[in-house]
Design an enzyme around this catalytic site. Structure first.
Site, PDB file in Angstrom:
ATOM      1  CB  THR A 192       1.138  -4.488  -2.588  1.00  0.00           C
ATOM      2  OG1 THR A 192       0.880  -5.888  -2.541  1.00  0.00           O
ATOM      3  CG2 THR A 192       0.240  -3.849  -3.622  1.00  0.00           C
ATOM      4  CE  LYS A 444     -16.082  -0.912  12.198  1.00  0.00           C
ATOM      5  NZ  LYS A 444     -16.095  -2.008  11.277  1.00  0.00           N
TER       6      LYS A 444
HETATM    7  P1  ADP Z   1       2.573  -1.069   0.813  1.00  0.00           P
HETATM    8  O1  ADP Z   1       2.871  -0.420   2.134  1.00  0.00           O
HETATM    9  O2  ADP Z   1       1.531  -2.158   0.869  1.00  0.00           O
HETATM   10  O3  ADP Z   1       3.746  -1.288  -0.072  1.00  0.00           O
HETATM   11  P2  ADP Z   1       1.627   1.275  -0.431  1.00  0.00           P
HETATM   12  O4  ADP Z   1       2.827   2.101  -0.388  1.00  0.00           O
HETATM   13  O5  ADP Z   1       0.882   1.091  -1.658  1.00  0.00           O
HETATM   14  O6  ADP Z   1       1.873  -0.092  -0.007  1.00  0.00           O
HETATM   15  O7  ADP Z   1       0.722   1.705   0.778  1.00  0.00           O
HETATM   16  C1  ADP Z   1      -0.497   2.302   0.580  1.00  0.00           C
HETATM   17  C2  ADP Z   1      -1.168   2.546   1.892  1.00  0.00           C
HETATM   18  O8  ADP Z   1      -0.343   3.380   2.714  1.00  0.00           O
HETATM   19  C3  ADP Z   1      -2.436   3.326   1.743  1.00  0.00           C
HETATM   20  O9  ADP Z   1      -3.510   2.489   1.384  1.00  0.00           O
HETATM   21  C4  ADP Z   1      -2.595   3.922   3.123  1.00  0.00           C
HETATM   22  O10 ADP Z   1      -3.131   3.003   4.041  1.00  0.00           O
HETATM   23  C5  ADP Z   1      -1.175   4.205   3.525  1.00  0.00           C
HETATM   24  N1  ADP Z   1      -0.862   5.607   3.266  1.00  0.00           N
HETATM   25  C6  ADP Z   1      -0.183   6.127   2.230  1.00  0.00           C
HETATM   26  N2  ADP Z   1      -0.080   7.465   2.364  1.00  0.00           N
HETATM   27  C7  ADP Z   1      -0.716   7.804   3.506  1.00  0.00           C
HETATM   28  C8  ADP Z   1      -0.974   9.030   4.191  1.00  0.00           C
HETATM   29  N3  ADP Z   1      -0.535  10.196   3.760  1.00  0.00           N
HETATM   30  N4  ADP Z   1      -1.689   8.975   5.329  1.00  0.00           N
HETATM   31  C9  ADP Z   1      -2.146   7.799   5.813  1.00  0.00           C
HETATM   32  N5  ADP Z   1      -1.937   6.615   5.224  1.00  0.00           N
HETATM   33  C10 ADP Z   1      -1.229   6.614   4.088  1.00  0.00           C
END
Ligand code: ADP
Length: 552
Positions: A192, A444
């Protein structure tokens, strides 16, 4: 007790190599087209790809790489990277895709934590290799994805000894049978991006890789087929390009790899030249493409649909693509820990009978789970919330393509068998999930939750706003109130009052932000997401108008 009656079907494990073998055997002459780092367009077929992936597997064995060893890649979307995607797991090692957009210290941490034995890299990343190599003592060799002459030409000044990929694989003939092993063995490792703390590794298995590809290809997911020409804009170093390097061979689709040029013009030209019907990428990619189309008056002649995800797809992008360009937008959500796809917004039979504006509102949501993912939203008291489209809570998921724990970490992140995503969401009666926030970004106000994403979407729907972030600002009476930080387009003249007026009628009155700040730019993470933690730090002391008078 009677003994169980087992099915009498062939016990063939689900291995990643079977995806490429299937394409090579049944769609052998289907093309894989890549824009190379060298600048030209390279084309070959699934049959060629499998042969070279096998040569790579033989080369890895000759180097002494063993089953379970991690082998890193630092590379753009291209055919050699695809060969790594199959050659490395195909022989039983683990392909560890590294995100070159992370900070060098994080990259060194990841390579070291994964204990990568070799790292394959595109020549554009040579300066990065120069920085991180001294911090990665366990790496036995750095292999440049190019031929010997490229190395002499471009990597002459590198202090790290490198080998040429082409020379390495040329020593082998590709006569190789993919080994058969337990489908639960590891296939790919992705970290991640470490927005919170050090990056954490999600270690996929062959079984989860194949199951994810099946689910991602379904009609209500990406609807991929052998009649498609797929261009994944999302990089292969970011959660497997959302599974496209697996979905394309599974379906026999043509695959088009854009390399490092991800600007609007380069993508448009490649899409038109290669008859691309389907693509996927983050919203910022679409901002670039749409700006290019608007500027030139050009239109897509072959593109039919696109998955947009990674962060919330602004409704303005969705509406423009759907209504002005006739491209179906599939808003998708997922995360590294989920392989990554979780939900996709595709209208079901009932939704298709509803008025268009209702359909668009559904398409703006992150959508319905695909097979293999279950989800729930949970309130502050730990109880599951109703699927009424209104109750927000923490989103939990589970399924065979969701991690059980992080690589080389003991503690399990699961709660009662469910993975807490860190997102806050609602689910409606159609089973459509809507992300309202990262749980920690929710505002909030007076005991109620306000969605920062909804407010950002409204801000960017103003024609003079280029980008906007909404953060919680402390307030003496309401605890927190929303503050918009906006970056305007060049020559914009919109005032704070005009921008605030733009929210009226679009959300409940008490959701309207208390203030707007105009900034030159917003901080982003390595994966291009808004860095709200940083923004909250910057505006920690900011006093909202009215906050002083409200102090009692
Ligand atoms: P990182 O940015 O940590 O590398 P990821 O690509 O795994 O990781 O990111 C996942 C996160 O991205 C999700 O938990 C969410 O918060 C956000 N995310 C992914 N797709 C969407 C979406 N379509 N709308 C809103 N948030 C999104």
């Amino acid at each position: 007790m009677t003994s169980p009656l087992y099915g009498q079907m062939m016990d063939i494990p689900l291995l990643a190599s079977s995806l490429l073998s299937h394409a090579a055997r049944h769609f052998g002459d289907t093309e894989i087209v890549s824009r190379r780092i060298e600048g030209d367009i390279h084309r070959y077929t699934y049959r060629d790809c499998e042969k070279r992936a096998k040569q790579l597997a033989q080369a890895l064995i000759a180097l002494g790489v063993e089953q379970g060893d991690r082998v890193g890649t630092l590379a753009w979307n291209g055919y050699r990277h695809l060969e790594c995607y199959y050659g490395i797991p195909g022989m039983g090692a683990v392909c560890h895709t590294i995100n070159p957009r992370l900070f060098p210290d994080q990259i060194a941490f990841i390579i070291d934590h994964a204990r990568d034995s070799y790292v394959f890299f595109d020549m554009t990343f040579a300066p990065l290799v120069e920085i991180v190599a001294p911090q990665c003592p366990n790496v036995k060799g750095w292999i440049a994805l190019g031929d010997a002459s490229c190395i002499t030409e471009h990597l002459g000044n590198l202090s790290v000894p490198v080998q040429s990929y082409e020379t390495l694989i040329a020593a082998h003939d590709g006569h190789f049978e993919w080994p058969v092993f337990d489908e639960r063995q590891a296939s790919i490792l992705c970290y991640t991006s470490g927005t919170t703390g050090n990056p954490k590794g999600a270690l996929y298995s062959h079984r989860s890789t194949v199951l994810h590809a099946y689910a991602a290809a379904l009609p209500d997911s990406t609807c991929a087929s052998s009649s498609d020409s797929i261009l994944p804009v999302v990089p292969m170093f970011h959660v497997n390009a959302w599974g496209m390097p697996h979905v394309a061979p599974l379906t026999g689709a043509k695959l088009v790899m854009p390399g490092k040029d991800l600007d609007g013009q380069s993508l448009y030209e490649l899409m038109e030249a290669e008859g691309v019907t389907f693509t996927c990428g983050v919203p910022t990619v679409w901002l670039g493409l749409l700006a290019y189309l608007k500027q030139t008056g050009k239109r897509f002649t072959t593109l039919k649909r696109t998955v947009i995800g990674g962060s919330a797809c602004p409704p303005s992008i969705l509406h423009t693509l759907e209504e002005e360009y006739g491209v179906d937008v599939i808003h998708g959500w997922g995360m590294t820990e989920m392989s990554p796809l979780g939900t996709l917004a595709r209208l079901n039979f009932k939704q298709k009978q509803r008025p268009r504006d209702e359909q668009l509102r559904a398409l703006e949501k992150q959508g319905h789970v695909m097979f293999g993912v279950d989800m729930k939203v949970v309130g502050d008291d730990g109880r599951e919330l109703p699927w009424d489209g209104k109750s927000f809570g923490d989103l939990y998921v589970r399924g065979p393509c969701v991690i059980d724990r992080y690589f080389r970490r003991d503690e399990s992140p699961l709660i009662d068998g469910w993975f807490p995503t860190g997102d806050a969401a609602t689910i409606d009666a159609d089973g459509f999930m809507h992300i309202t926030d990262r749980s920690k970004d929710v505002i909030k106000s007076g005991g109620e939750w306000i969605s920062s994403i909804d407010l950002e979407n409204i801000a960017v729907s103003h024609p003079q706003v280029a980008e906007a972030a909404c953060i919680a600002c402390s307030h003496p009476k309401w605890t927190e109130r929303p503050l918009i930080v906006a970056v305007l387009k060049p020559d914009a003249t919109v005032t704070r009052e005009e921008l605030l007026a733009h929210f009226e009628g679009k959300v409940a009155k008490w959701w309207i932000p208390d203030d707007v700040i105009f900034a030159d730019e917003l901080p982003h993470t390595a994966t291009g997401k808004l860095q709200k933690v940083r923004l909250r730090e910057i505006y920690r002391e900011y006093v909202l108008p009215g906050a002083v008078e409200d102090r009692v």
